[in-house]
Design a protein around this motif. Structure first.
Motif, PDB file in Angstrom:
ATOM      1  N   VAL A  46       0.828  -1.204   0.000  1.00  0.00           N
ATOM      2  CA  VAL A  46       0.000   0.000   0.000  1.00  0.00           C
ATOM      3  C   VAL A  46       0.867   1.260   0.000  1.00  0.00           C
ATOM      4  O   VAL A  46       0.597   2.223  -0.731  1.00  0.00           O
ATOM      5  N   ALA A  47       1.927   1.261   0.829  1.00  0.00           N
ATOM      6  CA  ALA A  47       2.801   2.434   0.902  1.00  0.00           C
ATOM      7  C   ALA A  47       3.496   2.698  -0.432  1.00  0.00           C
ATOM      8  O   ALA A  47       3.597   3.843  -0.881  1.00  0.00           O
ATOM      9  N   ALA A  48       3.974   1.629  -1.075  1.00  0.00           N
ATOM     10  CA  ALA A  48       4.643   1.792  -2.373  1.00  0.00           C
ATOM     11  C   ALA A  48       3.666   2.325  -3.414  1.00  0.00           C
ATOM     12  O   ALA A  48       4.002   3.213  -4.205  1.00  0.00           O
ATOM     13  N   GLY A  49       2.452   1.793  -3.406  1.00  0.00           N
ATOM     14  CA  GLY A  49       1.464   2.231  -4.383  1.00  0.00           C
ATOM     15  C   GLY A  49       1.059   3.676  -4.203  1.00  0.00           C
ATOM     16  O   GLY A  49       0.988   4.444  -5.167  1.00  0.00           O
ATOM     17  N   THR A  50       0.787   4.076  -2.959  1.00  0.00           N
ATOM     18  CA  THR A  50       0.345   5.451  -2.722  1.00  0.00           C
ATOM     19  C   THR A  50       1.490   6.453  -2.814  1.00  0.00           C
ATOM     20  O   THR A  50       1.254   7.661  -2.884  1.00  0.00           O
ATOM     21  N   SER A  51       2.744   5.966  -2.800  1.00  0.00           N
ATOM     22  CA  SER A  51       3.898   6.849  -2.998  1.00  0.00           C
ATOM     23  C   SER A  51       4.250   6.989  -4.474  1.00  0.00           C
ATOM     24  O   SER A  51       5.162   7.742  -4.828  1.00  0.00           O
ATOM     25  N   ALA A  52       3.521   6.280  -5.340  1.00  0.00           N
ATOM     26  CA  ALA A  52       3.814   6.323  -6.777  1.00  0.00           C
ATOM     27  C   ALA A  52       3.744   7.737  -7.356  1.00  0.00           C
ATOM     28  O   ALA A  52       4.585   8.098  -8.185  1.00  0.00           O
ATOM     29  N   PRO A  53       2.750   8.575  -6.966  1.00  0.00           N
ATOM     30  CA  PRO A  53       2.740   9.937  -7.521  1.00  0.00           C
ATOM     31  C   PRO A  53       3.996  10.723  -7.171  1.00  0.00           C
ATOM     32  O   PRO A  53       4.558  11.423  -8.020  1.00  0.00           O
ATOM     33  N   GLU A  54       4.459  10.643  -5.895  1.00  0.00           N
ATOM     34  CA  GLU A  54       5.691  11.322  -5.503  1.00  0.00           C
ATOM     35  C   GLU A  54       6.870  10.794  -6.315  1.00  0.00           C
ATOM     36  O   GLU A  54       7.735  11.562  -6.757  1.00  0.00           O
ATOM     37  N   LEU A  55       6.915   9.469  -6.510  1.00  0.00           N
ATOM     38  CA  LEU A  55       7.999   8.862  -7.276  1.00  0.00           C
ATOM     39  C   LEU A  55       7.971   9.368  -8.715  1.00  0.00           C
ATOM     40  O   LEU A  55       9.003   9.738  -9.280  1.00  0.00           O
ATOM     41  N   PHE A  56       6.780   9.409  -9.302  1.00  0.00           N
ATOM     42  CA  PHE A  56       6.633   9.859 -10.687  1.00  0.00           C
ATOM     43  C   PHE A  56       7.078  11.315 -10.835  1.00  0.00           C
ATOM     44  O   PHE A  56       7.863  11.648 -11.730  1.00  0.00           O
ATOM     45  N   VAL A  57       6.580  12.181  -9.953  1.00  0.00           N
ATOM     46  CA  VAL A  57       6.915  13.602 -10.026  1.00  0.00           C
ATOM     47  C   VAL A  57       8.421  13.812  -9.857  1.00  0.00           C
ATOM     48  O   VAL A  57       9.052  14.565 -10.608  1.00  0.00           O
ATOM     49  N   LEU A 182      -4.224  -3.768  -8.082  1.00  0.00           N
ATOM     50  CA  LEU A 182      -3.717  -3.155  -9.311  1.00  0.00           C
ATOM     51  C   LEU A 182      -4.684  -2.090  -9.843  1.00  0.00           C
ATOM     52  O   LEU A 182      -4.262  -1.000 -10.252  1.00  0.00           O
ATOM     53  N   VAL A 183      -5.993  -2.410  -9.840  1.00  0.00           N
ATOM     54  CA  VAL A 183      -6.992  -1.440 -10.293  1.00  0.00           C
ATOM     55  C   VAL A 183      -6.984  -0.219  -9.389  1.00  0.00           C
ATOM     56  O   VAL A 183      -7.031   0.931  -9.854  1.00  0.00           O
ATOM     57  N   GLY A 184      -6.903  -0.462  -8.077  1.00  0.00           N
ATOM     58  CA  GLY A 184      -6.877   0.641  -7.120  1.00  0.00           C
ATOM     59  C   GLY A 184      -5.667   1.538  -7.324  1.00  0.00           C
ATOM     60  O   GLY A 184      -5.782   2.767  -7.317  1.00  0.00           O
ATOM     61  N   LEU A 185      -4.488   0.920  -7.509  1.00  0.00           N
ATOM     62  CA  LEU A 185      -3.274   1.708  -7.728  1.00  0.00           C
ATOM     63  C   LEU A 185      -3.378   2.533  -9.006  1.00  0.00           C
ATOM     64  O   LEU A 185      -2.969   3.697  -9.048  1.00  0.00           O
ATOM     65  N   GLY A 186      -3.910   1.916 -10.059  1.00  0.00           N
ATOM     66  CA  GLY A 186      -4.056   2.635 -11.317  1.00  0.00           C
ATOM     67  C   GLY A 186      -4.949   3.860 -11.169  1.00  0.00           C
ATOM     68  O   GLY A 186      -4.631   4.950 -11.661  1.00  0.00           O
ATOM     69  N   CYS A 187      -6.073   3.695 -10.462  1.00  0.00           N
ATOM     70  CA  CYS A 187      -6.987   4.827 -10.244  1.00  0.00           C
ATOM     71  C   CYS A 187      -6.342   5.891  -9.367  1.00  0.00           C
ATOM     72  O   CYS A 187      -6.531   7.092  -9.596  1.00  0.00           O
TER      73      CYS A 187
END
Length: 321
Positions: A46-57, A182-187
């Motif tokens: 969950v932490a890795a998925g929700t940190s994806a926007p910070e990682l992307f930016v 996976l669907v949740g992370l994508g959204c």
């Protein structure tokens, strides 16, 4: 144009909320099916998925040759996590926290904040951080510490850490659980990016300064997945996922995201002061301290964290606008 951006903002928020619900449901089901403590799921998947926007930016800014904004994004996001997210989640439902989480997991978030301050100070002769650099060596150091954190987290599973009490929801298959994650992370990722882009567009059209946009809208927008996931998890009585998400995200943001960004391109610090670092440090310590009181973050403590966040935002807006 502004009306269209507002519609995109609403759509982004809706996607994030729906994605958070699916992610929490799938991650909790996987934890029960695989006999993995929910705190471990929160600290990792969950932490890795929700940190994806910070990682992307942060990674995109590094690849485009403008990595400086990565530090502000991470500092701002970690403040959002500890003050607003824990605060809102605790106000929704008091967060019951396992003793092992308080004594073993939360210190990692504190150490990550301390380590970030250390690598941001090239010398201790001045409290001013502007112009200091997070070098590639610093980046490798952060990544090494992240590897230690992940090794410790997975050792909890091998030692057979006791899983939290399962909820009464109907059993879900492993494959469906993975699909929902996976669907949740994508959204979450798509929705948060839509929110950040649209909100930034509105802010610029209203002549709001870039500094305010970066430290508030961008940091807040990239923290939107953590906020949605933790509040939804708290509402469902899954405090372990909620608090694990915050702790894990703070550690991921500092050790993994800034580590990778610095390795790609050394970062020069601009626009971040000791006040910002102090608020980040104190916010993590406050959550840790509140967790020691009956191993619960009560509603009034959540309200206090939220009010502190509002006060910091008001000060930040006044100081840089």
């Amino acid at each position: 144009m502004i009306l269209l951006d507002i519609l995109f903002i609403i759509a982004g928020v809706a996607l994030v909320l729906w994605g958070a619900d699916r992610l929490t449901e799938g991650a909790s089901a996987l934890a029960r099916r695989m006999s993995v403590p929910e705190i471990v799921i929160g600290l990792t998947i969950v932490a890795a998925g929700t940190s994806a926007p910070e990682l992307f930016v942060s990674l995109m800014s590094a690849l485009k040759g403008t990595p400086d904004m990565a530090v502000g994004n991470v500092v701002g996001s970690n403040i959002f996590n500890a003050l607003l997210i824990v605060g809102c989640a605790a106000m929704v439902a008091p967060m019951v926290i396992a003793k092992s989480t308080v004594k073993k997991d939360m210190p990692f978030a504190v150490l990550a904040a301390v380590l970030l301050l250390v690598v941001c100070m090239d010398s201790f002769q001045s409290i001013h951080l502007s112009g200091n650099v997070i070098s590639r060596f610093d980046g490798f150091l952060l990544l090494a510490c992240f590897a230690i954190f992940m090794t410790y987290t997975f050792s909890v599973v091998k030692k057979g850490g006791a899983a939290e009490t399962a909820t009464s929801t109907a059993p879900m298959s492993i494959w469906k659980g993975i699909l929902w994650v996976l669907v949740g992370l994508g959204c979450l990722i798509f929705g948060s990016n839509l929110f950040v882009d649209s909100a930034s567009s509105v802010a610029r059209q209203l002549a709001i300064s870039e500094g305010v946009i970066g430290l508030t809208i961008v940091a807040g927008g990239t923290s939107l997945p953590e906020l949605a996931t933790s509040v939804v998890a708290a509402r469902k009585g899954q405090s372990a996922i909620a608090i694990g998400n915050v702790i894990g995200s703070n550690v991921f943001n500092v050790l993994l995201i800034l580590g990778l960004t610095a390795v790609i391109s050394p970062m020069q610090i601009q626009g971040i002061t000791m006040v910002d670092f102090s608020v980040m440090m104190l916010s993590v310590l406050a959550v840790w301290g509140f967790s020691y009181t009956k191993y619960t973050v009560a509603r009034w403590e959540g309200a206090l964290l939220t009010l502190t966040f509002v006060a910091y935002m008001a000060w930040l807006w006044q100081s840089i606008s």
